[in-house]
Design a protein around this motif. Structure first.
Motif, PDB file in Angstrom:
ATOM      1  N   ARG A 120       0.876  -1.124  -0.099  1.00 40.66           N
ATOM      2  CA  ARG A 120       0.014  -0.156  -0.093  1.00 40.66           C
ATOM      3  C   ARG A 120       0.809   1.271  -0.241  1.00 40.66           C
ATOM      4  O   ARG A 120       0.596   2.217  -0.791  1.00 40.66           O
ATOM      5  N   ASN A 121       1.886   1.043   0.676  1.00 38.04           N
ATOM      6  CA  ASN A 121       2.733   2.344   0.692  1.00 38.04           C
ATOM      7  C   ASN A 121       3.367   2.714  -0.571  1.00 38.04           C
ATOM      8  O   ASN A 121       3.668   3.573  -1.009  1.00 38.04           O
ATOM      9  N   THR A 122       3.723   1.408  -1.289  1.00 41.38           N
ATOM     10  CA  THR A 122       4.572   1.414  -2.682  1.00 41.38           C
ATOM     11  C   THR A 122       3.561   2.130  -3.616  1.00 41.38           C
ATOM     12  O   THR A 122       3.731   3.048  -4.383  1.00 41.38           O
ATOM     13  N   ARG A 123       2.227   1.730  -3.631  1.00 41.49           N
ATOM     14  CA  ARG A 123       1.447   2.039  -4.626  1.00 41.49           C
ATOM     15  C   ARG A 123       0.835   3.606  -4.412  1.00 41.49           C
ATOM     16  O   ARG A 123       0.856   4.301  -5.430  1.00 41.49           O
ATOM     17  N   GLN A 124       0.868   3.922  -3.172  1.00 38.19           N
ATOM     18  CA  GLN A 124       0.639   5.365  -2.702  1.00 38.19           C
ATOM     19  C   GLN A 124       1.674   6.122  -3.163  1.00 38.19           C
ATOM     20  O   GLN A 124       1.496   7.478  -3.992  1.00 38.19           O
ATOM     21  N   ALA A 125       2.956   6.081  -3.232  1.00 39.14           N
ATOM     22  CA  ALA A 125       4.045   6.639  -3.594  1.00 39.14           C
ATOM     23  C   ALA A 125       4.160   6.852  -5.029  1.00 39.14           C
ATOM     24  O   ALA A 125       4.424   7.832  -5.527  1.00 39.14           O
ATOM     25  N   SER A 126       3.879   5.748  -5.876  1.00 41.73           N
ATOM     26  CA  SER A 126       3.898   5.326  -7.164  1.00 41.73           C
ATOM     27  C   SER A 126       2.879   6.569  -7.765  1.00 41.73           C
ATOM     28  O   SER A 126       2.886   7.244  -8.738  1.00 41.73           O
ATOM     29  N   ARG A 127       1.633   6.418  -7.003  1.00 40.10           N
ATOM     30  CA  ARG A 127       0.565   7.334  -7.526  1.00 40.10           C
ATOM     31  C   ARG A 127       0.793   8.849  -7.109  1.00 40.10           C
ATOM     32  O   ARG A 127       0.496   9.617  -8.223  1.00 40.10           O
ATOM     33  N   ALA A 128       1.379   9.072  -6.238  1.00 39.51           N
ATOM     34  CA  ALA A 128       1.750  10.385  -5.892  1.00 39.51           C
ATOM     35  C   ALA A 128       2.959  11.029  -6.805  1.00 39.51           C
ATOM     36  O   ALA A 128       2.639  12.354  -7.340  1.00 39.51           O
ATOM     37  N   LEU A 129       3.770  10.177  -7.198  1.00 36.59           N
ATOM     38  CA  LEU A 129       4.701  10.568  -8.024  1.00 36.59           C
ATOM     39  C   LEU A 129       4.199  10.614  -9.403  1.00 36.59           C
ATOM     40  O   LEU A 129       4.365  11.859 -10.328  1.00 36.59           O
ATOM     41  N   GLY A 160       8.884   0.659  -9.233  1.00 39.87           N
ATOM     42  CA  GLY A 160       8.592  -0.394  -9.991  1.00 39.87           C
ATOM     43  C   GLY A 160       9.406  -1.760  -9.282  1.00 39.87           C
ATOM     44  O   GLY A 160       8.827  -2.759  -9.378  1.00 39.87           O
ATOM     45  N   GLU A 161      10.691  -1.592  -9.030  1.00 37.57           N
ATOM     46  CA  GLU A 161      11.649  -2.601  -8.643  1.00 37.57           C
ATOM     47  C   GLU A 161      10.842  -3.064  -7.071  1.00 37.57           C
ATOM     48  O   GLU A 161      10.779  -4.229  -6.676  1.00 37.57           O
ATOM     49  N   LEU A 162      10.508  -1.954  -6.391  1.00 40.94           N
ATOM     50  CA  LEU A 162      10.104  -2.387  -5.131  1.00 40.94           C
ATOM     51  C   LEU A 162       8.700  -3.125  -5.109  1.00 40.94           C
ATOM     52  O   LEU A 162       8.521  -4.101  -4.266  1.00 40.94           O
ATOM     53  N   GLN A 163       7.774  -2.605  -6.133  1.00 41.70           N
ATOM     54  CA  GLN A 163       6.606  -3.265  -6.286  1.00 41.70           C
ATOM     55  C   GLN A 163       6.932  -4.844  -6.583  1.00 41.70           C
ATOM     56  O   GLN A 163       6.380  -5.841  -6.096  1.00 41.70           O
ATOM     57  N   GLN A 164       8.052  -5.174  -7.284  1.00 46.99           N
ATOM     58  CA  GLN A 164       8.192  -6.552  -7.610  1.00 46.99           C
ATOM     59  C   GLN A 164       8.824  -7.334  -6.659  1.00 46.99           C
ATOM     60  O   GLN A 164       8.527  -8.442  -6.200  1.00 46.99           O
ATOM     61  N   ILE A 165       9.600  -6.623  -5.743  1.00 49.99           N
ATOM     62  CA  ILE A 165      10.133  -7.114  -4.572  1.00 49.99           C
ATOM     63  C   ILE A 165       8.829  -7.875  -3.537  1.00 49.99           C
ATOM     64  O   ILE A 165       9.077  -8.731  -3.167  1.00 49.99           O
ATOM     65  N   VAL A 166       7.952  -6.683  -3.560  1.00 51.01           N
ATOM     66  CA  VAL A 166       6.578  -7.122  -2.814  1.00 51.01           C
ATOM     67  C   VAL A 166       5.974  -8.436  -3.062  1.00 51.01           C
ATOM     68  O   VAL A 166       5.473  -9.280  -2.639  1.00 51.01           O
ATOM     69  N   GLU A 167       6.033  -8.255  -4.778  1.00 45.67           N
ATOM     70  CA  GLU A 167       5.133  -9.350  -5.054  1.00 45.67           C
ATOM     71  C   GLU A 167       5.831 -10.795  -5.362  1.00 45.67           C
ATOM     72  O   GLU A 167       5.227 -11.767  -4.915  1.00 45.67           O
ATOM     73  N   ASP A 168       7.157 -10.792  -5.104  1.00 46.31           N
ATOM     74  CA  ASP A 168       8.043 -11.889  -5.079  1.00 46.31           C
ATOM     75  C   ASP A 168       8.039 -11.940  -3.399  1.00 46.31           C
ATOM     76  O   ASP A 168       8.683 -13.181  -3.095  1.00 46.31           O
ATOM     77  N   ARG A 169       7.460 -11.482  -2.534  1.00 43.91           N
ATOM     78  CA  ARG A 169       7.315 -11.694  -1.234  1.00 43.91           C
ATOM     79  C   ARG A 169       8.788 -11.907  -0.591  1.00 43.91           C
ATOM     80  O   ARG A 169       9.377 -12.554   0.256  1.00 43.91           O
ATOM     81  N   ASN A 170       9.575 -10.868  -1.053  1.00 46.13           N
ATOM     82  CA  ASN A 170      11.184 -10.810  -0.421  1.00 46.13           C
ATOM     83  C   ASN A 170      11.204  -9.775   0.659  1.00 46.13           C
ATOM     84  O   ASN A 170      11.754  -8.673   0.396  1.00 46.13           O
ATOM     85  N   ARG A 171      10.828 -10.140   1.630  1.00 50.84           N
ATOM     86  CA  ARG A 171      10.791  -8.984   2.769  1.00 50.84           C
ATOM     87  C   ARG A 171      12.130  -8.452   2.959  1.00 50.84           C
ATOM     88  O   ARG A 171      12.240  -7.038   3.276  1.00 50.84           O
ATOM     89  N   ASP A 172      13.126  -9.491   3.232  1.00 51.85           N
ATOM     90  CA  ASP A 172      14.603  -8.818   3.391  1.00 51.85           C
ATOM     91  C   ASP A 172      15.031  -7.758   2.548  1.00 51.85           C
ATOM     92  O   ASP A 172      16.108  -7.019   2.646  1.00 51.85           O
ATOM     93  N   ASP A 173      14.482  -7.600   1.056  1.00 50.08           N
ATOM     94  CA  ASP A 173      14.743  -6.693   0.090  1.00 50.08           C
ATOM     95  C   ASP A 173      14.406  -5.380   0.133  1.00 50.08           C
ATOM     96  O   ASP A 173      14.706  -4.575  -0.385  1.00 50.08           O
ATOM     97  N   VAL A 174      13.288  -5.512   1.022  1.00 51.38           N
ATOM     98  CA  VAL A 174      12.442  -4.254   1.045  1.00 51.38           C
ATOM     99  C   VAL A 174      13.268  -3.022   1.898  1.00 51.38           C
ATOM    100  O   VAL A 174      13.360  -2.024   1.144  1.00 51.38           O
TER     101      VAL A 174
END
Length: 412
Positions: A120-129, A160-174
């Motif tokens: 949700r944070n990522t989508r909000q930031a992407s939309r704001a940008l 976009g890369e952060l969104q992919q990290i979330v979709e891949d469920r890679n918490r440590d990369d956030v």
């Protein structure tokens, strides 16, 4: 050991009433007792009462007034404090910044559930940008526009890369990606600053001044600690809000004044250094053979330039919020004599610990000591430093071009 008298208690309450926080401050008997105990140490000169003056000064500080609480949770992250301290007013970039910073709170949720909030944070930031990019670009200084646009493009790709990290469920990369994106945001915001925003008072214009920001690395050799032999602390100096104080410090850094100097105070509340060998308690300028001092320098939210020479209490600004508050672990400030506002020279300290009288957003130090930077890397290791640990070197990483009137270049 001093004890609280009824008169002392009355005086303390009167000071708190003066700043309209007496009722809020004494939320519980436990907090009240702790506050009073620390007040006594500040008044009485017991151990701990001199930790903000020069390391070997003999002073007996008076109990300062307490700054008023502000609404909302305090910002304690040094990077966020530095971003909000920039002299800009661009709502669009702040709306990108805020949800990216909120990822820190999202990651406090256990396990992979945190990623739902991060998304949700990522989508909000992407939309704001996306919605605010035109306004952001229009806010860039003309001389820095190309660089700012380059950072915006990197920010957009990184989201976009952060969104992919979330979709891949890679918490440590956030967290690493969040830090990278916020660095881009901070860079864009710095590219919005067009020159230096105000004139330094005439009496200080010939002193070393940092008209912008600079970054230094402080390398410390740690003694008697099997878990830490040496550490490099990265420090960002904020000349936008403290040009005289920051300029004085970076000028001393370029003189190698601190190289080889020991940590001289480490009491759990602060780490302090800067007292040279010999009778002098500050930097003796070879060109004058006198101690070089700097004025107390405090920038307040809503003001265009700092106040000089007076504490906020002396100015009657009891509810004012400082632009560079003592909120972050590793807040860096200039030490001075308690009763001489303009006695700062070379001794500096880093605040380590919140106490009952020094909580973020209601700090008795704000407006009384000049903050001019924050430790942004390895700040947690400051708590491991002890008296006798040696500063091997402090080196400027970036921003030396922002220093004007550099006295270190003058022979002698």
């Amino acid at each position: 050991m001093a004890s609280i008298t009824s008169q002392c208690w009355s005086d303390i309450c009167e000071l708190h009433k003066k700043t309209a926080v007496c009722k809020d401050w004494f939320l519980s008997l436990k907090k009240c007792a702790a506050a009073v105990a620390l007040s006594v140490s500040l008044i009485s000169g017991l151990p701990g009462s001199q930790w903000l003056g020069p390391a070997h000064a003999s002073t007996t500080p008076a109990l300062p007034d307490v700054s008023v609480l502000i609404s909302g949770p305090p910002i304690k992250d040094p990077g966020a404090l530095l971003r909000y301290a920039l002299p800009i007013n661009n709502k669009a970039i702040r709306e990108v910044q805020k949800p990216l910073e909120d990822i820190t709170d999202s990651l406090k949720i256990a396990g992979l559930k945190a990623l739902d909030s991060v998304e949700r944070n990522t989508r909000q930031a992407s939309r704001a940008l996306k919605e605010g990019k035109t306004m952001i670009v229009s806010g860039l200084a003309k001389s820095k526009a190309d660089h700012g646009i380059e950072l915006l493009n990197k920010l957009e790709a990184g989201l976009g890369e952060l969104q992919q990290i979330v979709e891949d469920r890679n918490r440590d990369d956030v967290f690493p990606k969040q830090k990278e994106l916020l660095n881009y945001v901070g860079g864009v915001e710095e590219d919005m600053v067009d020159g230096f925003p105000y004139e330094v008072p005439e009496e200080y214009q010939n002193m070393p001044l940092l008209k912008g920001r600079a970054t230094v690395d402080m390398k410390v050799k740690v003694k008697d600690n099997p878990n830490l032999e040496e550490c490099v602390f990265r420090i960002v100096l904020d000349g936008y809000n403290a040009p005289v104080t920051s300029g004085n410090f970076i000028d001393l850094v370029e003189r190698h004044f601190y190289d080889g100097m020991e940590i001289q105070r480490a009491d759990g509340f602060v780490v302090q250094t800067g007292d040279p060998e010999g009778p002098a308690e500050g930097f003796i300028d070879p060109s004058t053979e006198k101690t070089r001092t700097v004025p107390l320098e405090i920038m307040v939210d809503g003001e265009k330039a700092p106040f000089y020479g007076e504490t906020l209490e002396e100015l009657g600004l009891y509810k004012a919020q400082t632009r560079l508050p003592f909120n972050a672990f590793g807040t860096m400030a200039m030490a001075r004599e308690e009763f001489d506002n303009n006695s700062g020279s070379s001794q500096v300290f880093w605040l380590l610990k919140e106490s009952e009288l020094t909580p973020s957003n209601a700090n008795i130090l704000d407006g009384r000591y000049a903050v001019f930077g924050y430790v942004t890397q390895n700040e947690d290791f400051l708590a491991d430093l002890k008296v006798g640990d040696v500063i091997e070197s402090i080196q400027v990483v970036s921003g030396i071009d922002n220093l004007v009137n550099p006295s270190y270049k003058i022979a002698g």
